[in-house]
Design an enzyme around this catalytic site. Structure first.
Site, PDB file in Angstrom:
ATOM      1  N   HIS A   1      58.432 -17.947  36.369  1.00  0.00           N
ATOM      2  CA  HIS A   1      57.930 -16.572  36.522  1.00  0.00           C
ATOM      3  C   HIS A   1      57.443 -16.423  37.964  1.00  0.00           C
ATOM      4  CE1 HIS A   1      58.395 -15.663  32.327  1.00  0.00           C
ATOM      5  NE2 HIS A   1      57.734 -16.752  31.989  1.00  0.00           N
TER       6      HIS A   1
ATOM      7  N   GLU B   1      62.657 -19.352  31.968  1.00  0.00           N
ATOM      8  CA  GLU B   1      62.138 -17.983  31.770  1.00  0.00           C
ATOM      9  C   GLU B   1      62.063 -17.222  33.094  1.00  0.00           C
ATOM     10  OE1 GLU B   1      58.378 -17.978  29.664  1.00  0.00           O
ATOM     11  OE2 GLU B   1      58.979 -19.635  28.359  1.00  0.00           O
TER      12      GLU B   1
ATOM     13  N   GLU C   1      53.082 -24.915  27.661  1.00  0.00           N
ATOM     14  CA  GLU C   1      51.872 -24.569  28.420  1.00  0.00           C
ATOM     15  C   GLU C   1      50.615 -25.340  28.013  1.00  0.00           C
ATOM     16  OE1 GLU C   1      51.470 -20.295  28.201  1.00  0.00           O
ATOM     17  OE2 GLU C   1      53.350 -19.946  29.255  1.00  0.00           O
TER      18      GLU C   1
ATOM     19  N   ASN D   1      57.640 -27.381  28.273  1.00  0.00           N
ATOM     20  CA  ASN D   1      57.924 -26.150  29.013  1.00  0.00           C
ATOM     21  C   ASN D   1      56.628 -25.555  29.577  1.00  0.00           C
ATOM     22  OD1 ASN D   1      59.911 -23.995  29.607  1.00  0.00           O
ATOM     23  ND2 ASN D   1      58.734 -22.734  28.168  1.00  0.00           N
TER      24      ASN D   1
ATOM     25  N   ASP E   1      61.921 -14.786  36.034  1.00  0.00           N
ATOM     26  CA  ASP E   1      61.877 -13.389  36.478  1.00  0.00           C
ATOM     27  C   ASP E   1      61.202 -13.376  37.842  1.00  0.00           C
ATOM     28  OD1 ASP E   1      59.218 -13.663  35.432  1.00  0.00           O
ATOM     29  OD2 ASP E   1      59.707 -12.465  33.665  1.00  0.00           O
TER      30      ASP E   1
HETATM   31  C1  XIL Z   1      56.167 -13.284  26.253  1.00  0.00           C
HETATM   32  C2  XIL Z   1      57.107 -12.228  25.691  1.00  0.00           C
HETATM   33  O1  XIL Z   1      58.059 -11.924  26.666  1.00  0.00           O
HETATM   34  C3  XIL Z   1      56.347 -10.992  25.277  1.00  0.00           C
HETATM   35  O2  XIL Z   1      57.197 -10.091  24.591  1.00  0.00           O
HETATM   36  C4  XIL Z   1      55.165 -11.382  24.368  1.00  0.00           C
HETATM   37  O3  XIL Z   1      54.392 -10.231  24.097  1.00  0.00           O
HETATM   38  C5  XIL Z   1      54.301 -12.437  25.049  1.00  0.00           C
HETATM   39  O4  XIL Z   1      55.106 -13.550  25.370  1.00  0.00           O
HETATM   40  N1  XIL Z   1      55.585 -17.731  28.701  1.00  0.00           N
HETATM   41  C6  XIL Z   1      56.284 -17.969  27.543  1.00  0.00           C
HETATM   42  C7  XIL Z   1      56.902 -16.832  26.809  1.00  0.00           C
HETATM   43  O5  XIL Z   1      56.491 -19.143  27.182  1.00  0.00           O
HETATM   44  O6  XIL Z   1      56.958 -17.058  25.432  1.00  0.00           O
HETATM   45  C8  XIL Z   1      56.176 -15.537  27.084  1.00  0.00           C
HETATM   46  O7  XIL Z   1      56.892 -14.479  26.464  1.00  0.00           O
HETATM   47  C9  XIL Z   1      56.063 -15.314  28.583  1.00  0.00           C
HETATM   48  C10 XIL Z   1      55.259 -16.431  29.218  1.00  0.00           C
END
Ligand code: XIL
Length: 383
Positions: A257, A285, A179, A221, A287
């Site tokens: 996401h 990641e 990020e 990422n 969802d």
């Molecule tokens: C999130 C976790 O899922 C949570 O448990 C934590 O409190 C915050 O981070 N992008 C990322 C992940 O790269 O590491 C993040 O994970 C979600 C967003």
């Protein structure tokens, strides 16, 4: 902290229109150290996601909650049976591994690596350099620090070498940098950016990680790369420039996401254009959240929302399957009770973002992934 998201472009109903299923030429999933080891009989069902994905040369992963793994029997069993790759949801982040300066705590991360080895899973290492979840001695907000620029540079180098060496040979893909750009495509003015006086820290981080474990695949990422726009374009230019400087970067992670509040992204064309730069790509990641009830954070407000979610999951998986360089597809956990979404996106409330419900029973969203993988396995082109 709230993230700015792309404006609402397409209504939920549009999401119900499926994407095209198109499979690319034969592919194997990158370097696969596990394949070389003698393999005992599989301990997972033939219709599990991992078994089906194996038939098409794809790794299907999950983020893993360290508190549940080992203590929650059903959670642990699903992790082992359904997935062929794991990512520590938090256990490998800097705040977890070096809360006290100079004292490393690897236990939770080591447990996950041992679990993965036992269950013949590969590990995505997440993450070496980020502006969130840093130890307080380094920075409480990612943008300010009491350390001098020289100290910041020295601790980053030390951290990358310590962590990558600790896990040397155990990590398939490292998220080296997480990020680094905002949604306008501007580099974030983090402690790293400030210490280097620019984005030069990114190249250094990749070079150090490569020196520490030359066999690991090294990834950049980020979220919202799924949409063509200033951020995705900025990362595209970054990768091009890193390649021109011969920086060892091997892949780009699309966090994925997604939300039914927004139109479905042009993920496929973005995967393709990064792949065309010679990069591996991965969904890291995934969802798919939807608006939910404030008092029941995993119950959608719209009874039809799960169908839109199924469509988003299916199209994302198919996009990965269609791109030969796409080596893994990783949902960010699998049970709605353990998802970060309801706690993070709560204005308006969103949730129900994963493929298993709060009782760890598979939802329709699980079944579309299963069906897509089964169909892909029957298609002759990949695997
Ligand atoms: C999130 C976790 O899922 C949570 O448990 C934590 O409190 C915050 O981070 N992008 C990322 C992940 O790269 O590491 C993040 O994970 C979600 C967003």
């Amino acid at each position: 902290m709230r993230r700015p998201w792309l404006p609402l472009a397409v209504a939920t109903a549009t999401a119900l229109l499926g994407g095209q299923l198109a499979f690319a030429g034969s592919a194997t999933a990158g370097s696969d150290p596990v394949a070389a080891k003698p393999s005992p009989a599989p301990a997972y069902p033939a219709d599990s996601l991992r078994a089906l994905a194996a038939r098409v040369g794809l790794r299907i992963g999950t983020a893993v909650n360290a508190d549940e793994l080992g203590s929650n029997e059903k959670y642990t069993q699903i992790t082992a049976e359904q997935f062929s790759s794991v990512t520590a949801e938090n256990a490998m982040k800097w705040a977890e591994v070096e809360a006290v300066r100079g004292t490393y705590t690897w236990e939770k991360a080591d447990q996950l690596v041992a679990f993965a080895e036992k269950n013949r899973q590969l590990v995505r290492g997440h993450t070496l350099l980020w502006h969130n979840q840093l130890p307080a001695w380094l920075s409480t907000d990612g943008y300010t620090t009491t350390l001098s620029n020289e100290e910041v540079k020295a601790v980053l180098k030390e951290h990358i070498f310590a962590q990558v060496r600790h896990f040397k040979g155990d990590i398939w893909q490292w998220d080296v940098v997480n990020e680094a750009f905002d949604d306008n495509g501007q580099p974030r003015q983090t402690i790293w950016y400030k210490a280097w006086g620019g984005t030069g820290y990114i190249a250094d981080a990749f070079r150090w990680a490569h020196q520490a474990d030359p066999k690991a695949l090294l990834f950049y990422n980020d979220y919202n790369l799924e949409f063509t726009g200033p951020k995705s374009n900025a990362v595209y230019e970054l990768v091009k420039s890193l390649k021109a400087q011969r920086v060892p970067i091997h892949g780009v992670g699309f966090q994925g996401h997604l939300s039914t509040q927004y139109g479905y992204p042009d993920l496929l064309s973005n995967l393709e254009r990064f792949a065309a730069l010679g990069q591996k790509v991965a969904l890291t990641e995934v969802d798919v959240r939807t608006l939910t009830k404030p008092d029941a954070v995993n119950v959608p407000v719209d009874a039809l929302a799960p169908y839109a979610q199924e469509s988003y999951w299916s199209r994302s998986l198919k996009a990965c399957l269609a791109v030969r360089a796409c080596i893994s597809f990783t949902p960010w956990g699998f049970g709605d009770s353990y998802s970060w979404v309801p706690g993070w996106f709560d204005d308006p409330q969103a949730g129900a973002a994963l493929i298993y419900d709060e009782q760890l029973n598979p939802k329709g969203q699980y079944h579309v992934l299963q069906q897509d993988l089964a169909l892909a396995a029957g298609a002759p082109h990949r695997g």
